[in-house]
Every structure is written in C-alpha cells, then in structure tokens.
Design a protein around this motif. Structure first.
Motif, mmCIF file in Angstrom:
data_model
loop_
_atom_site.group_PDB
_atom_site.id
_atom_site.type_symbol
_atom_site.label_atom_id
_atom_site.label_comp_id
_atom_site.label_asym_id
_atom_site.label_seq_id
_atom_site.Cartn_x
_atom_site.Cartn_y
_atom_site.Cartn_z
ATOM 1 N N LYS A 161 0.823 -1.214 0.000
ATOM 2 C CA LYS A 161 0.000 0.000 0.000
ATOM 3 C C LYS A 161 0.860 1.269 0.000
ATOM 4 O O LYS A 161 0.454 2.292 -0.538
ATOM 5 C CB LYS A 161 -0.908 0.054 1.244
ATOM 6 C CG LYS A 161 -1.748 -1.174 1.458
ATOM 7 C CD LYS A 161 -2.944 -1.201 0.536
ATOM 8 C CE LYS A 161 -3.774 -2.461 0.786
ATOM 9 N NZ LYS A 161 -4.498 -2.920 -0.388
ATOM 10 N N GLU A 186 6.746 2.177 10.849
ATOM 11 C CA GLU A 186 5.809 2.803 11.783
ATOM 12 C C GLU A 186 4.423 2.151 11.649
ATOM 13 O O GLU A 186 3.763 1.831 12.644
ATOM 14 C CB GLU A 186 5.710 4.302 11.437
ATOM 15 C CG GLU A 186 4.847 5.144 12.354
ATOM 16 C CD GLU A 186 5.558 5.504 13.644
ATOM 17 O OE1 GLU A 186 6.770 5.322 13.732
ATOM 18 O OE2 GLU A 186 4.855 5.935 14.575
ATOM 19 N N ARG A 189 -6.227 -2.264 6.475
ATOM 20 C CA ARG A 189 -6.936 -1.057 6.901
ATOM 21 C C ARG A 189 -5.958 -0.002 7.453
ATOM 22 O O ARG A 189 -6.045 1.183 7.136
ATOM 23 C CB ARG A 189 -7.961 -1.446 7.952
ATOM 24 C CG ARG A 189 -8.592 -0.295 8.629
ATOM 25 C CD ARG A 189 -10.074 -0.472 8.714
ATOM 26 N NE ARG A 189 -10.707 0.690 8.153
ATOM 27 C CZ ARG A 189 -11.982 0.765 7.841
ATOM 28 N NH1 ARG A 189 -12.734 -0.258 7.966
ATOM 29 N NH2 ARG A 189 -12.497 1.875 7.369
ATOM 30 N N THR A 190 -5.041 -0.442 8.288
ATOM 31 C CA THR A 190 -4.094 0.505 8.892
ATOM 32 C C THR A 190 -3.201 1.128 7.812
ATOM 33 O O THR A 190 -2.897 2.320 7.863
ATOM 34 C CB THR A 190 -3.230 -0.205 9.960
ATOM 35 O OG1 THR A 190 -4.088 -0.936 10.824
ATOM 36 C CG2 THR A 190 -2.417 0.778 10.768
ATOM 37 N N ILE A 192 -3.989 1.597 4.702
ATOM 38 C CA ILE A 192 -4.792 2.561 3.925
ATOM 39 C C ILE A 192 -4.896 3.881 4.695
ATOM 40 O O ILE A 192 -4.776 4.967 4.122
ATOM 41 C CB ILE A 192 -6.190 1.980 3.612
ATOM 42 C CG1 ILE A 192 -6.058 0.862 2.583
ATOM 43 C CG2 ILE A 192 -7.132 3.054 3.084
ATOM 44 C CD1 ILE A 192 -7.296 0.024 2.394
ATOM 45 N N GLN A 193 -5.081 3.778 6.017
ATOM 46 C CA GLN A 193 -5.142 5.002 6.837
ATOM 47 C C GLN A 193 -3.815 5.757 6.758
ATOM 48 O O GLN A 193 -3.789 6.976 6.626
ATOM 49 C CB GLN A 193 -5.436 4.646 8.293
ATOM 50 C CG GLN A 193 -6.896 4.287 8.529
ATOM 51 C CD GLN A 193 -7.156 3.798 9.937
ATOM 52 O OE1 GLN A 193 -6.236 3.637 10.732
ATOM 53 N NE2 GLN A 193 -8.405 3.547 10.241
ATOM 54 N N LYS A 197 -2.963 9.487 5.287
ATOM 55 C CA LYS A 197 -2.263 10.482 6.105
ATOM 56 C C LYS A 197 -1.035 11.007 5.353
ATOM 57 O O LYS A 197 -0.795 12.208 5.293
ATOM 58 C CB LYS A 197 -1.821 9.821 7.412
ATOM 59 C CG LYS A 197 -1.585 10.796 8.540
ATOM 60 C CD LYS A 197 -1.016 10.118 9.744
ATOM 61 C CE LYS A 197 -2.015 9.312 10.539
ATOM 62 N NZ LYS A 197 -1.402 8.689 11.733
ATOM 63 N N ARG A 255 -2.036 13.218 2.426
ATOM 64 C CA ARG A 255 -2.518 14.531 2.874
ATOM 65 C C ARG A 255 -1.365 15.430 3.270
ATOM 66 O O ARG A 255 -1.420 16.628 3.110
ATOM 67 C CB ARG A 255 -3.455 14.376 4.057
ATOM 68 C CG ARG A 255 -4.830 13.997 3.633
ATOM 69 C CD ARG A 255 -5.693 13.757 4.822
ATOM 70 N NE ARG A 255 -6.861 12.987 4.420
ATOM 71 C CZ ARG A 255 -7.779 12.558 5.261
ATOM 72 N NH1 ARG A 255 -7.665 12.810 6.531
ATOM 73 N NH2 ARG A 255 -8.799 11.861 4.845
ATOM 74 N N HIS A 256 -0.307 14.836 3.826
ATOM 75 C CA HIS A 256 0.820 15.644 4.265
ATOM 76 C C HIS A 256 1.785 15.977 3.140
ATOM 77 O O HIS A 256 2.718 16.738 3.325
ATOM 78 C CB HIS A 256 1.575 14.928 5.384
ATOM 79 C CG HIS A 256 0.791 14.930 6.665
ATOM 80 N ND1 HIS A 256 1.135 14.184 7.739
ATOM 81 C CD2 HIS A 256 -0.325 15.593 6.997
ATOM 82 C CE1 HIS A 256 0.247 14.379 8.705
ATOM 83 N NE2 HIS A 256 -0.646 15.223 8.268
ATOM 84 N N VAL A 280 -2.690 18.409 -3.462
ATOM 85 C CA VAL A 280 -3.869 19.070 -2.902
ATOM 86 C C VAL A 280 -4.856 18.004 -2.447
ATOM 87 O O VAL A 280 -5.181 17.076 -3.184
ATOM 88 C CB VAL A 280 -4.524 19.998 -3.947
ATOM 89 C CG1 VAL A 280 -5.784 20.639 -3.383
ATOM 90 C CG2 VAL A 280 -3.528 21.047 -4.371
ATOM 91 N N TYR A 281 -5.291 18.134 -1.229
ATOM 92 C CA TYR A 281 -6.123 17.138 -0.571
ATOM 93 C C TYR A 281 -7.415 16.824 -1.326
ATOM 94 O O TYR A 281 -7.738 15.687 -1.574
ATOM 95 C CB TYR A 281 -6.404 17.653 0.835
ATOM 96 C CG TYR A 281 -7.488 16.951 1.571
ATOM 97 C CD1 TYR A 281 -7.406 15.585 1.806
ATOM 98 C CD2 TYR A 281 -8.582 17.651 2.047
ATOM 99 C CE1 TYR A 281 -8.389 14.941 2.502
ATOM 100 C CE2 TYR A 281 -9.568 17.014 2.746
ATOM 101 C CZ TYR A 281 -9.477 15.661 2.961
ATOM 102 O OH TYR A 281 -10.459 15.040 3.649
ATOM 103 N N ILE A 282 -8.122 17.889 -1.722
ATOM 104 C CA ILE A 282 -9.417 17.670 -2.361
ATOM 105 C C ILE A 282 -9.247 16.925 -3.682
ATOM 106 O O ILE A 282 -9.959 15.981 -3.969
ATOM 107 C CB ILE A 282 -10.120 19.031 -2.622
ATOM 108 C CG1 ILE A 282 -10.375 19.756 -1.316
ATOM 109 C CG2 ILE A 282 -11.424 18.828 -3.376
ATOM 110 C CD1 ILE A 282 -11.307 19.042 -0.377
ATOM 111 N N GLU A 316 -8.679 13.318 -3.178
ATOM 112 C CA GLU A 316 -9.872 12.558 -2.813
ATOM 113 C C GLU A 316 -10.733 12.305 -4.047
ATOM 114 O O GLU A 316 -11.269 11.234 -4.232
ATOM 115 C CB GLU A 316 -10.670 13.336 -1.783
ATOM 116 C CG GLU A 316 -11.825 12.523 -1.270
ATOM 117 C CD GLU A 316 -12.460 13.197 -0.095
ATOM 118 O OE1 GLU A 316 -13.340 14.022 -0.340
ATOM 119 O OE2 GLU A 316 -12.090 12.892 1.030
#
Lengths: 383, 191
Positions: free
Chosen positions: B36, B48, B81-82, B84-85, B89, B92-93, B97-99, B102
C-alpha cells in the motif's frame, strides 16, 4: 511508432490480498535490526494504547458510579392524536417553520461580516412556501419526527437588504458579495501561517420542504457508498446507520457505523440533496490548520448540546470534542492528537506523545463528562 | 499459530505470546503494508505502520479475549486497513492538494474499465514473472518490486552478489521478450 502498452511493477501496488500472496509475502529481507526496531516500536505503541484504554475504562467506571440508575429504553411510537389536536399541531408547525425561516434569515444578516463604506443596498427576496404534504423536522430531544401539513398552500415572503454579504447555499443578490459555493475549498483560502483553527463550514441547506422519505433515501445512498468502499477491504463487515439531529436545525445528521475489527463511525451532514462526510479544521504536525473528516473508531453524540466527540483507538490517533453550528459549521472545542493539544482552537501545550497519558486523562475526563447518547442503529441490508 | 495456541501462550506469558505472533506474521504484515505504501512512504513510514498494525492486533485480543477464528485473516484485515489510513495520512501531508486527491480516489473506484485493465496488467505481469521459474522469478520480484539490492538478494538465496546481478540481467531480458510477445513494453525507469 511503438504502440505497445507500457507495463511496470507499480501495477502491483495497492493490490488485493490474493495478489499480495501471489507476489510473495516472505520474499523481502527484514534484517535483525529492523525486526528489533519494529518490535520495540510495536510494544511502545501497544503499552501507550493500553494505558489509554485503561484510563478511558476507569473514567467510564467513575462516571457510572455517580450516575443515577436508568432503566428501560426510549421507544419511538407513532401515536394517533385526536383530529383537532392534530390540526392545531400542524398549524403550529407551519407557523414555526415560516417564523423560523424569517428568524434564521434575519439572524444571518446580523452576523454578516463588516460592511465596507458606501454599501450598495440591493433588495433580496426570500420566498418560503409551505405546501400540503409531509415534511421532516426534529423535536427538542433531537429525534426525527414527521410533520404533516394540510390545507391550501400558504406563502410568506420576507425581504431583507444586505451588502457585502457572504452567502453559502442560499441564493442572494448582493453587492461585492463573496460567494462561497464550494465549501471544500474554504481552508485553502486561509493564510498558510494561520495557527488558530476556526470553524469549518460544511455544506448545508435552508430548504424547509425536506421530507423524511427524501432524507432516508439520501441516507441510504450515503450508507451504500460507505458500505461498498469499506467492504472492498473487509467483505465480512456489517454496516449500520442512525439519523440524529445534533445541532437542532431540524435536519438530522447521519451516523454510519461498521463492524470492522477496530470499528469505524462516520458523521455526515445533509447538503440539500445528499449526505456528505462532515469536515472540520484541526491542526497538523506543524501547528498549521488541516482539514479532518469526522470519521474514526468512535464518534459519540453528547445529549442536550450541539457538541459531539471523536475518540480514536490507535495510539496517537485523532481525538476531538467538536461543536456543530446550525449551519453545519464545526468548531473544535478540544483537540487531542499526536500533533498537539488545542483548546478552543488555541494551543494548550506541547505535542502529545504516545506515552503522554496525563494529558490524555484531562481530555478523557472532559470527553466522558458529557452525557453520551446511545444511538439506535438500523442495520444496512444492502438494498 | 492458531487462535487457541496464542491464547494458551498468552495465559502463561503475554509478552512471549506477542513476540511469537509478531515473528510469525512480520513478513506477512510487512508485505501488505509495503504494497500500500510502496510509492508514497519511506522505510520509516512502513515500519511505523507495521508497529501500528501489531499494536492494534494485540489490543484487539486484549479487548475481545480471542481472535475470533481466522487469525491470519484478521491480521491481514487490520494490516490492510491501517496501511490505507497511513496512505491517506501521508498523501494529505504531501504537497498534493487534498481535495483533488480525494476526487481521484473516488473516481478510481468508479472507473470500472480502468480497474479491469489494471487487473489484466497485474495478472499478465505476475504470470510472466512466474514463468521465468525459480529462483529468477523471486529475484526479479525482490529487485524490482521490493527494491532490494544485490547483496540483500544474494543473502536470501545463498548466492554471490555477482551471480544475482547476472541472473537478474538475464531474467529481465527474458521478461521483456515475454512481455513484447504479449504486446507490452517495460516502462522505462520503473523496472
């Protein structure tokens, strides 16, 4: 000219479990040092998370000890009313809707940002009509109730003057108006140096003719989308949903829950046609404003207020106490993340390390001091 | 290790049970997380995330008192799942651009045609790599998918680094030929 399709090993990324097994899970070389490092890190995270859970449980227990015993459950049942009371209630509801619209509109004008000199005043007309039929609203306990309006169509017009107004979803003619039609881009308008996380305006609607059926249909569409996305990773999970009006704006918010291992909840707000995941401004690791979605392992509604909370299970994950305005703006009241602690948007101490359980206790105490509402979940059956 | 075996071991010595489970599933979890985060995370990010996964697995057992049957399936689910989270993250960092990001993600799930094509490419590549036979198929995956260097691969196969380089070069050439017969070209700079 070479028309062959290009192929690379990046095509193997983000694969399903079967493909990952096919690639081979034992082929990489994890040396002893890396193994030690990861084991140590794992145990550190585990101990911190365990301590958090212990604190949360002990706070829960303490709260339970001081609580009065309550028995029974709230059961919603549709009661048959005598016709005269029924008509009176309908009339009162119709008056309340019209009055509410006027009040909301006049209040919106009061909070209009500073008016620049020589304002050009343009008349704006908002027309609110109440038609016979069924509409949805929520009662003082935030539960969803249906209001049926009978009789002939009634119409009310309200006039107002505005200048330099900021409009969101209502249509208004203004001079020098700043129209914010796409609220998702709002955070980018903030200066990069901003450190105080203000309210984030989610989409909302002023429509008064929303029916219960419409909301339920929109809710099911949103639940289906979330369910399908989550099931792609975990085919066995169950999904549930609940409608509850947090901010007393008569339009219930949608809560979605799934039964994954860590469990997951979402809060969505209604934009007039669809339910969308609510967002708010928090802080990133550099103390800058960052947009978060209202989704984590726990999203709790607090009884008797317009606040709600997010509590993450993972060590260092995001936990918040948030306030939801009538126009769906979300303001962080208390922010506890791996990046820092913020109270009312202002920094309240350094970064919250995983083992920083004393700060977490303060957050957990505040969180648990709220009266958490047990939502009634409907299980989504995939239809 | 089964759910039952872990429970027995945990009752005697929780730390030992956790270490045993960690050792047994480390490669498995690492492979899922790597898959991933390969393109957006550093080695530190992956490590991590692996820590997050095992921590969540241990907490899940503490909370429920069992793993509810399929231990491997549960670990795979938590890892997926972890990761993907963590991916979200990290993205986004980043400067993206975040939008927009998405939107891309949402569009991705709806683009059936693109997904189907990607699936065909994936299957074709794996089939042709496997057709190289052992140990060449492993060496190719280790070199170009896991980005291991010749020394690491050599250690894994008890070969000299020179032999690994030679086998790898020949295997890659063969793979390119196989791909060409099926109408594909190997991407430059991505092999």
């Amino acid at each position: 000219m070479n028309n062959k399709k290009k192929i690379g090993f990046d095509v193997l990324e983000n694969a399903d479990m079967k493909t990952i097994e096919e690639i081979g899970t034992g082929k990489m070389n994890i040396d002893k040092n890396a193994r030690e490092r990861m084991l140590k890190n794992t145990m550190k995270k585990y101990e911190a998370e365990k301590a958090k859970l212990d604190i949360t449980q002990s706070v829960n227990t303490e709260n339970n000890e001081t609580e009065d015993a309550v028995t029974g459950v709230e059961v919603y049942s549709r009661k048959k009313l005598p016709r005269i009371i029924y008509m009176s209630l309908c009339s009162a509801a119709a008056v309340a809707l019209v009055g509410g619209s006027i009040f909301a509109f006049s209040r919106r004008n009061r909070v209009t940002p500073d008016i620049k000199k020589d304002p050009v005043v343009v008349a704006t007309t908002v027309e609110t009509s109440t038609k016979p039929g069924t509409s949805v609203t929520t009662d003082q306990n935030h539960a969803v109730v249906t209001v049926t309006v009978t009789g002939t169509e009634t119409g009310t017009k309200a006039s107002a003057t505005t200048a330099d107004a900021t409009t969101t979803t209502t249509s208004a003619t203004t001079a020098n108006a700043e129209e914010v039609t796409d609220t998702e881009t709002a955070p980018e308008d903030k200066p990069a140096e901003t450190e105080t996380a203000g309210a984030y305006t989610n989409p909302h609607t002023d429509r008064a003719d929303i029916t219960k059926e419409e909301l339920e249909a929109a809710a099911l569409r949103a639940v289906k989308e979330i369910n399908n996305a989550d099931k792609a990773a975990m085919p066995e999970l169950d999904t549930g949903y609940s409608l509850y009006d947090v901010n007393s704006d008569s339009i219930p918010e949608l809560f979605v829950w799934n039964s994954s291992v860590l469990s997951r909840k979402y809060m969505l707000v209604y934009d007039g046609s669809e339910y969308v995941i609510a967002r708010f401004n928090g802080h990133d690791k550099d103390g800058k404003v960052q947009v978060f979605e209202v989704t984590t392992e726990n999203v709790d509604v607090f009884k008797g207020s317009n606040t709600f909370g997010m509590m993450g299970h993972q060590a260092g994950s995001q936990s918040f106490i948030l306030s939801l305005g009538e126009d769906n703006t979300i303001t962080p009241v208390y922010e506890y993340t791996q990046y820092g602690i913020y109270k009312d948007g202002e920094s309240a101490g350094g970064r919250a390390f995983d083992s920083d359980t004393s700060n977490f206790k303060d957050f957990a105490d505040k969180y648990m001091a709220n009266n958490i509402k047990e939502l009634e979940w409907n299980i989504y059956n995939g239809e | 290790m089964t759910d039952n075996e872990y429970r027995k071991m945990y009752d005697k010595d929780p730390h030992r049970a956790q270490t045993a489970l960690f050792d047994e599933y480390l490669n498995y979890v690492y492979a899922i997380v790597y898959n991933k985060l390969r393109s957006c995370g550093s080695r530190e990010d992956i490590e991590e995330c692996v820590g997050d996964v095992f921590s969540a697995v241990f907490i899940s057992y503490d909370r429920n008192g069992s793993f509810d049957g399929d231990l491997k399936g549960l670990i795979g689910t938590i890892a997926s799942r972890t990761a993907i989270q963590m991916y979200r993250k990290l993205v986004r960092h980043s400067d993206t651009v975040y939008i927009e990001n998405e939107t891309t993600e949402l569009a991705d799930t709806e683009n059936v045609e693109e997904n189907a094509e990607r699936s065909v490419l994936k299957n074709t590549l794996l089939r042709l790599v496997n057709s190289l036979g052992q140990p060449d198929s492993d060496i190719i995956i280790q070199k170009y998918y896991y980005n291991m260097n010749s020394n690491e691969i050599a250690e894994k196969h008890s070969m000299s680094p020179t032999s690994v380089r030679m086998r790898c070069s020949r295997a890659l050439k063969k793979l390119k030929e196989l791909l060409a017969t099926e109408g594909y070209d190997m991407k430059e700079g991505n092999i």
